[in-house]
Design an enzyme around this catalytic site. Sequence first.
Site, short mmCIF file in Angstrom:
data_model
loop_
_atom_site.label_atom_id
_atom_site.label_comp_id
_atom_site.label_asym_id
_atom_site.label_seq_id
_atom_site.Cartn_x
_atom_site.Cartn_y
_atom_site.Cartn_z
N LYS A 1 5.44 -1.39 -4.58
CA LYS A 1 4.32 -0.81 -4.60
C LYS A 1 4.87 -0.07 -6.06
CE LYS A 1 3.41 0.90 -0.03
NZ LYS A 1 4.30 0.15 0.61
N LYS B 1 0.13 7.21 1.03
CA LYS B 1 1.02 6.60 1.44
C LYS B 1 2.87 6.37 1.09
CE LYS B 1 -0.92 2.07 -0.64
NZ LYS B 1 -1.24 0.31 -0.76
N ARG C 1 -3.52 -11.48 2.86
CA ARG C 1 -2.11 -12.03 2.63
C ARG C 1 -1.77 -13.70 1.69
NH1 ARG C 1 2.75 -10.44 3.63
NH2 ARG C 1 2.21 -8.57 2.85
N ARG D 1 -6.56 -10.52 7.09
CA ARG D 1 -6.16 -9.63 7.77
C ARG D 1 -7.07 -8.66 8.44
NH1 ARG D 1 -0.51 -8.09 5.78
NH2 ARG D 1 -1.51 -7.57 3.73
N ARG E 1 -6.23 0.23 8.15
CA ARG E 1 -4.86 -0.63 8.16
C ARG E 1 -5.04 -2.23 8.80
NH1 ARG E 1 -0.42 2.48 10.88
NH2 ARG E 1 -2.06 3.10 12.83
N ASP F 1 -1.17 -9.17 -1.76
CA ASP F 1 -1.73 -8.09 -0.58
C ASP F 1 -3.08 -8.42 -1.40
OD1 ASP F 1 -0.19 -8.43 1.58
OD2 ASP F 1 -0.22 -6.29 1.45
N GLU G 1 -0.64 -4.95 -3.93
CA GLU G 1 1.14 -5.01 -3.85
C GLU G 1 1.54 -5.91 -3.49
OE1 GLU G 1 2.94 -3.57 0.25
OE2 GLU G 1 1.66 -1.67 0.05
N ASN H 1 4.78 -8.59 -1.61
CA ASN H 1 5.61 -8.00 -1.20
C ASN H 1 7.18 -9.29 -1.61
OD1 ASN H 1 4.76 -5.65 1.08
ND2 ASN H 1 3.14 -8.17 0.32
#
Length: 319
Positions: free
Chosen positions: A126, A161, A211, A225, A233, A273, A281, A283
């Site tokens: 993040k 978050k 993703r 997703r 979420r 994401d 994000e 990752n």
Amino acid sequence: MSLRVAVQMDPLESIGIAGDSTFALMLSAQARGHQLFHYLADQLSYEDGRVSALARPVTVQRVQGDHFAAGEPVRLDLARDVDVVLMRQDPPFDIGYITATYLLERIASETLVVNDPRSVRDAPEKLFVLDFARFMPPTLITRSLAEVQAFRERHGEVVVKPLHGNAGAAVFKIGRDGANLGALAELFTHVWREPFIVQAFLPAVADGDKRIVLIDGEVAGAINRRPGMGEIRSNLAAGGSAEKVELTDREQEICAALGPELRQRGLLFVGIDVIGGMLTEINVTSPTGIVAIDRFNGTDTPALIWDAIERRHAEHRST
């Protein structure tokens, strides 16, 4: 060429093999004739200039509950006894995680570490994404309740978050009335010493959170997703469901912008994401999603990752 591969991850006993990306990578490595070892991050040691791990040689098979067999633990010198270290333990990205990157960085000139430990340390999901702020939703990082309240007044609905959270844990939506925002900010500042992150809520999340997996800077595949009933979420670990998806022009633009930077940093396996064309994000610690991607697309993402690792290893040996 057969490689000796040490996998730094969580306990093998506890993984769900049906969707676990690391397990898929281990199966693929074994199929290529690579020798596997498994150890936990807290089994790393340093002495007299050498970094070692107490590791078990393992074999794997796709049978839940009987999915691995392990030999007696051996002390591996990670610079001399192995060719590749896969750093795949799950976050939290805490001081223990950071310490592991410092130790593994000491062997990086001799052994290929995937992903590169210095880059992992310097690119928390993040925060690294802030380098590409032009693709992001409005974002605030702070510990100040006054700043959060002003941000919510400007943007209406927001999502709060943890800065170093994972798998959708502790992600909260705050409505336009700001109800519970003060209490939530108080909770976050009490639980975590670091700032937390607040972003403008993206209604497009109802249609899913994509993703996208990049391997050595190139797109390998994607899934969409969708959040579960009553959820914002969409993480699969938080009850989201996956579906086949294609990339939009905007998403391809984002990937093209990220690719060279990921490649230059030695970030071979990355999951980004994207919600409604907005990057949320990047990752790099322990990306997931490749099993679902392959299920929908008929692809073999672990093989693509090992192709990239083997290329990098050959380059690593020649330098």
